[in-house]
Design an enzyme around this catalytic site. Structure first.
Site, PDB file in Angstrom:
ATOM      1  N   GLU A  18       0.832  -1.061  -0.065  1.00 43.11           N
ATOM      2  CA  GLU A  18       0.071   0.032   0.086  1.00 43.11           C
ATOM      3  C   GLU A  18       0.755   1.284   0.048  1.00 43.11           C
ATOM      4  O   GLU A  18       0.315   2.210  -0.328  1.00 43.11           O
ATOM      5  CB  GLU A  18      -0.987   0.116   1.109  1.00 43.11           C
ATOM      6  CG  GLU A  18      -1.938  -1.148   1.122  1.00 43.11           C
ATOM      7  CD  GLU A  18      -2.539  -1.434   2.451  1.00 43.11           C
ATOM      8  OE1 GLU A  18      -3.350  -2.364   2.585  1.00 43.11           O
ATOM      9  OE2 GLU A  18      -2.355  -0.800   3.435  1.00 43.11           O
ATOM     10  N   CYS A 106      -6.755   0.704   3.525  1.00 42.58           N
ATOM     11  CA  CYS A 106      -6.920  -0.204   4.596  1.00 42.58           C
ATOM     12  C   CYS A 106      -7.098   0.438   5.975  1.00 42.58           C
ATOM     13  O   CYS A 106      -8.237   1.406   5.896  1.00 42.58           O
ATOM     14  CB  CYS A 106      -5.442  -0.820   4.325  1.00 42.58           C
ATOM     15  SG  CYS A 106      -5.389  -2.466   5.351  1.00 42.58           S
ATOM     16  N   HIS A 134     -10.385  -1.552   5.509  1.00 42.00           N
ATOM     17  CA  HIS A 134     -10.079  -2.910   5.767  1.00 42.00           C
ATOM     18  C   HIS A 134     -11.317  -3.223   6.517  1.00 42.00           C
ATOM     19  O   HIS A 134     -11.555  -2.724   7.610  1.00 42.00           O
ATOM     20  CB  HIS A 134      -8.836  -3.044   6.390  1.00 42.00           C
ATOM     21  CG  HIS A 134      -8.496  -4.715   6.401  1.00 42.00           C
ATOM     22  ND1 HIS A 134      -8.880  -5.362   7.565  1.00 42.00           N
ATOM     23  CD2 HIS A 134      -7.501  -5.186   5.442  1.00 42.00           C
ATOM     24  CE1 HIS A 134      -8.400  -6.665   7.189  1.00 42.00           C
ATOM     25  NE2 HIS A 134      -7.584  -6.721   6.120  1.00 42.00           N
TER      26      HIS A 134
END
Length: 200
Positions: A18, A106, A134
């Site tokens: 990420e 996330c 997430h």
């Protein structure tokens, strides 16, 4: 036209994919990308899978110039560092108050939530928007009253706030940033050489 610019933060425990994927994709699209560490224990970030990454700036400083977009990767421990850092929370709010882009993937969406609730946040810096994250932090975000998108939405754009779900959505996250800021033509121009699948 001057190149777009981006600032990507990293902390110990950030998710490697990420962090690297948006940085790589944005550079391909012509962005000038700078990275900065937040509360690093060493002169590198030890990421969630123990990959070591050396950011351009080992520590986040108030002297760093504002960029066109601020990007925060996830990874539980790294996201917790971002969310608990007054400097990071202030920076997120400042970007939003100035009408700049911000992007979170996330667990990093929790830093957006924290920035809107701490330190007397008001105005655009405190405005709740439609987000995703997430699944592990979804409940905490919903409890704070944020409009949470259906799980089928891998990337969510609300105004100049972009959020995404996890490592597997990092490429789509990065390409969405490119398309939002530079247009579909630029996105299409970089996906071909990368041999991107039609469905990400």
């Amino acid at each position: 036209m001057a190149a777009k610019t981006a600032l990507v933060l990293i902390a110990d425990g950030s998710e490697e994919i990420e962090f690297v994927t948006p940085q790589d994709v944005l550079i391909r699209a012509g962005f000038f990308v700078t990275s900065a560490g937040v509360n690093l224990e060493h002169n590198y970030a030890t990421c969630s899978r123990n990959v070591r990454i050396v950011p351009d700036h080992l520590s986040l400083s108030a002297s760093l110039p504002f960029r066109d977009i601020l990007i925060l990767p996830g990874g539980g421990p790294g996201a917790a560092t971002f969310a608990s850092s007054p400097m990071v929370r202030d920076l997120i709010r400042a970007y939003r108050e100035q009408g700049r882009w911000v992007a979170f993937i996330c667990a990093a969406t929790t830093a957006l939530v924290a920035s809107a609730e701490h330190d007397g946040a008001t105005g655009d810096g405190a405005r709740k928007v439609r987000v995703t994250s997430h699944p592990s932090v979804k409940e905490a975000i919903v409890k704070r009253g944020w409009d949470y998108a259906p799980d089928s939405e891998r990337v969510v754009v609300d105004g100049k706030v972009i959020t995404s779900r996890g490592p597997g959505t990092a490429m789509l996250f990065a390409l969405t940033i490119v398309e939002q800021m530079l247009g579909k033509e630029t996105r299409d121009a970089i996906t071909g050489p990368m041999i991107c699948a039609d469905t990400l």
